[in-house]
Write an enzyme that holds these catalytic residues in place. Structure first.
Site, PDB file in Angstrom:
ATOM      1  N   THR A  72       0.841  -1.196   0.000  1.00 57.21           N
ATOM      2  CA  THR A  72       0.000   0.000   0.000  1.00 57.21           C
ATOM      3  C   THR A  72       0.879   1.249   0.000  1.00 57.21           C
ATOM      4  O   THR A  72       2.100   1.166  -0.133  1.00 57.21           O
ATOM      5  CB  THR A  72      -1.006  -0.039   1.173  1.00 57.21           C
ATOM      6  OG1 THR A  72      -1.958   1.011   0.988  1.00 57.21           O
ATOM      7  CG2 THR A  72      -0.340   0.091   2.533  1.00 57.21           C
ATOM      8  N   LYS A  76       3.202   1.331  -3.910  1.00 59.10           N
ATOM      9  CA  LYS A  76       2.527   0.609  -4.994  1.00 59.10           C
ATOM     10  C   LYS A  76       3.219   0.734  -6.350  1.00 59.10           C
ATOM     11  O   LYS A  76       3.061  -0.133  -7.210  1.00 59.10           O
ATOM     12  CB  LYS A  76       1.073   1.080  -5.117  1.00 59.10           C
ATOM     13  CG  LYS A  76       0.193   0.608  -3.982  1.00 59.10           C
ATOM     14  CD  LYS A  76      -1.242   1.042  -4.156  1.00 59.10           C
ATOM     15  CE  LYS A  76      -2.084   0.518  -3.005  1.00 59.10           C
ATOM     16  NZ  LYS A  76      -3.492   0.852  -3.157  1.00 59.10           N
ATOM     17  N   ASP A 112      -6.952  -3.599  -6.610  1.00 60.95           N
ATOM     18  CA  ASP A 112      -7.683  -2.356  -6.313  1.00 60.95           C
ATOM     19  C   ASP A 112      -8.701  -2.043  -7.409  1.00 60.95           C
ATOM     20  O   ASP A 112      -9.801  -1.582  -7.142  1.00 60.95           O
ATOM     21  CB  ASP A 112      -6.713  -1.164  -6.219  1.00 60.95           C
ATOM     22  CG  ASP A 112      -5.943  -1.124  -4.914  1.00 60.95           C
ATOM     23  OD1 ASP A 112      -6.440  -1.651  -3.906  1.00 60.95           O
ATOM     24  OD2 ASP A 112      -4.830  -0.558  -4.908  1.00 60.95           O
ATOM     25  N   GLY A 251     -15.646   3.862   1.209  1.00 58.13           N
ATOM     26  CA  GLY A 251     -14.523   3.041   0.788  1.00 58.13           C
ATOM     27  C   GLY A 251     -14.590   1.587   1.237  1.00 58.13           C
ATOM     28  O   GLY A 251     -13.674   0.806   0.950  1.00 58.13           O
TER      29      GLY A 251
END
Length: 285
Positions: A72, A76, A112, A251
């Site tokens: 993260t 990334k 993601d 989220g």
């Protein structure tokens, strides 16, 4: 038979990740499937390290028999040169959030994009997609932008403080999806006035970085607003948007569905998405 007796050692590399729900989601799903699944936080802030430690951390994980890693902020994109292979999604997006360590190889994936796409389809199924404003063009922003265009957004206007990074993403999106689908924005009030929707992919609004990326006066009731931050689930941006009656997406679904796919990549087994969603909801009380 050996599949059912396997043990998994996974970890998350990032900065300031103590509040992450990811370890609990993976371990809970492992427990439910009868897998010994141990998930560690490898927090650069706590270790007093920076991004330059990535090569050493990756080597250490391999030496210690890690099965896979999630990656993260802020790693990334920096992790890519350290990998042996990239999945088509990770390659197209230019960001990696999952690394599978297997047979001496490091293979990078991006869950993601799939995670945001699934959340968008579930949470905002019938919204207008002509013009969308996206705040941020980092690793997560890149994945979200790909997902938005794949979900039928006609034109995406990106606002990014690092103009070089923003332009690189715009060029990549237009190469992948067709000329003119993405552009770098310069006038936020004007872009917001024409937009059907707004997506925040910046860290502004996180517990450790309070505030909002878009002034409340630029919101209007017919706009839909999506957020990828999940700590807190209700950011200032979402609170502002809900106060005037906007459709919103928090989220949470992206957090869950990127974890579902990462669990499957790391463990080699299917995950129960509904069970992981229920567990995530229980952690957020």
């Amino acid at each position: 038979m050996s599949q059912h007796n396997q043990s998994i050692l996974a970890g998350l590399i990032g900065a300031g990740i103590q509040a992450s729900r990811t370890p609990a989601m993976h371990e809970h799903e492992g427990d439910a499937q009868g897998i010994r699944y141990l998930y560690r936080l490898i927090d650069l802030d706590q270790l007093k390290l920076d991004i330059s430690a990535l090569p050493d951390l990756l080597s250490a994980a391999e030496h210690m028999g890690y099965t896979g890693l999630n990656i993260t902020f802020p790693c990334k994109q920096a992790i890519i040169p350290l990998l042996d292979e990239l999945s088509p999604e990770a390659s197209g997006i230019g960001a990696v959030n999952t690394v599978v360590l297997k047979d001496g190889k490091r293979v990078g994936h991006n869950t993601d994009c799939l995670g945001f796409g699934e959340g968008f389809r579930r949470g905002l199924p019938d919204v207008q997609r002509r013009q969308v404003v996206q705040m941020g063009a980092g690793g997560a922003g890149s994945a979200v932008a790909h997902a938005l265009l794949a979900e039928g957004v006609e034109r995406l206007t990106l606002f990014e403080v690092d103009a070089v990074r923003g332009q690189a993403l715009v060029d990549s999106l237009n190469a992948n999806f067709g000329a003119g689908r993405a552009a770098l924005g310069t006038d936020l009030p004007n872009a917001m006035a024409e937009a059907d929707g707004l997506v925040n992919t910046t860290p502004i609004g996180m517990a450790k970085l309070p505030g909002t990326p878009v002034p409340a006066e630029l919101l209007r009731p017919e706009l839909w607003v999506a957020e990828i931050i999940y700590f807190p689930l209700e950011t200032e941006l979402l609170r502002d948007a809900r106060a005037i009656g906007c459709c919103t997406l928090d989220g949470g679904t992206m957090a869950v569905f990127q974890a579902v796919k990462a669990f499957e990549l790391i463990s080699g087994r299917s995950a129960d998405a509904e069970r992981m969603m229920a567990h995530f909801a229980s952690m957020n009380g």
